[in-house]
Scaffold this motif. Sequence first.
Motif, short mmCIF file in Angstrom:
data_model
loop_
_atom_site.label_atom_id
_atom_site.label_comp_id
_atom_site.label_asym_id
_atom_site.label_seq_id
_atom_site.Cartn_x
_atom_site.Cartn_y
_atom_site.Cartn_z
N LEU A 96 -151.36 53.89 75.66
CA LEU A 96 -151.44 53.01 74.49
C LEU A 96 -151.38 53.82 73.19
O LEU A 96 -150.78 53.38 72.20
CB LEU A 96 -152.70 52.15 74.54
N THR A 97 -151.98 55.01 73.20
CA THR A 97 -151.89 55.89 72.04
C THR A 97 -150.44 56.27 71.79
O THR A 97 -149.97 56.31 70.65
CB THR A 97 -152.74 57.16 72.23
N THR A 98 -149.70 56.54 72.87
CA THR A 98 -148.29 56.91 72.74
C THR A 98 -147.47 55.75 72.18
O THR A 98 -146.61 55.97 71.32
CB THR A 98 -147.73 57.36 74.11
N VAL A 99 -147.75 54.54 72.63
CA VAL A 99 -147.04 53.36 72.09
C VAL A 99 -147.35 53.23 70.60
O VAL A 99 -146.47 52.95 69.79
CB VAL A 99 -147.44 52.08 72.86
N ARG A 100 -148.61 53.44 70.24
CA ARG A 100 -149.02 53.38 68.83
C ARG A 100 -148.28 54.44 68.01
O ARG A 100 -147.79 54.19 66.92
CB ARG A 100 -150.54 53.58 68.74
N LEU A 101 -148.18 55.65 68.56
CA LEU A 101 -147.50 56.75 67.87
C LEU A 101 -146.01 56.42 67.69
O LEU A 101 -145.45 56.59 66.60
CB LEU A 101 -147.67 58.05 68.66
N GLY B 57 -158.19 62.66 74.85
CA GLY B 57 -157.70 61.37 74.39
C GLY B 57 -158.13 61.08 72.96
O GLY B 57 -157.34 60.56 72.15
N TYR B 58 -159.38 61.42 72.65
CA TYR B 58 -159.89 61.24 71.29
C TYR B 58 -159.07 62.07 70.30
O TYR B 58 -158.66 61.58 69.24
CB TYR B 58 -161.36 61.63 71.24
N ASN B 59 -158.82 63.33 70.65
CA ASN B 59 -158.04 64.22 69.77
C ASN B 59 -156.60 63.75 69.64
O ASN B 59 -156.01 63.82 68.55
CB ASN B 59 -158.09 65.66 70.28
N ALA C 131 -154.89 62.75 66.16
CA ALA C 131 -153.65 63.42 65.74
C ALA C 131 -152.54 62.41 65.50
O ALA C 131 -151.77 62.54 64.53
CB ALA C 131 -153.23 64.45 66.78
N SER C 132 -152.46 61.39 66.34
CA SER C 132 -151.44 60.34 66.16
C SER C 132 -151.66 59.60 64.85
O SER C 132 -150.71 59.32 64.12
CB SER C 132 -151.49 59.35 67.33
N ILE D 120 -148.81 59.64 61.86
CA ILE D 120 -148.24 58.38 61.37
C ILE D 120 -148.49 58.21 59.88
O ILE D 120 -147.58 57.86 59.12
CB ILE D 120 -148.81 57.18 62.17
N ASN D 121 -149.72 58.45 59.44
CA ASN D 121 -150.03 58.26 58.02
C ASN D 121 -149.30 59.26 57.13
O ASN D 121 -148.94 58.92 56.00
CB ASN D 121 -151.55 58.31 57.80
#
Length: 197
Positions: free
Chosen positions: A27-32, A80-82, A86-87, A91-92
């Motif tokens: 899900l983090t990857t999809v967000r990234l 996962g937290y890191n 980082a994502s 993105i920002n």
Amino acid sequence: MTKTWDAQLANWLVRPLINTWITPNYLTTVRLITGLIASLILAIDIKLANLGAFIFALSSFLDHTDGELARISGKTSKWGYNYDFASDAVINVFVFVGIGIGLKNSQLGHFSILMGLISGIAIACIFYCIFHLRNKLEQQPDKDVTRQLNFAGFDIEDILYLFPVVTLLNQLHVLLVAATIGAPIFAIWVLWQYRKF
């Protein structure tokens, strides 16, 4: 402290994924990916700014899904937290660089590219310092750094959902000017806090 509305919605949406092969890092990857797509759209054609802003707002919402899935499935991890943090930073940073590139044919001219870079570098500095400050605070048992203040189910990050309003009102240049001024000032303040800690 109750969860924000978007965190509650994210929690509800990811519950069916608890016993599946989908992990929080997916899900983090999809967000990234969605965040980078939004940045790319903003950089390529400012006429598509509304689409880029909508995808960015979606990416901001998706940022809640990985953490919610990690907590309810017991799959939390430092890596996962890191990765999530980082994502967020990437993105920002890239969204403001993208805005700067996209506005090169606006009233700001090619100066907008420099403005996007200034904003992006300042945001990268802010994230770097916050990351290290949070790690230092987490090592102290009397500090609670996991909770973020919210009011009526909204927190400060929810302002990101207003990005499509900025593009609908054709005010991206105002946002970029504000970021070019505000982000470095905030970065200096965060650096000062980091030095004092």
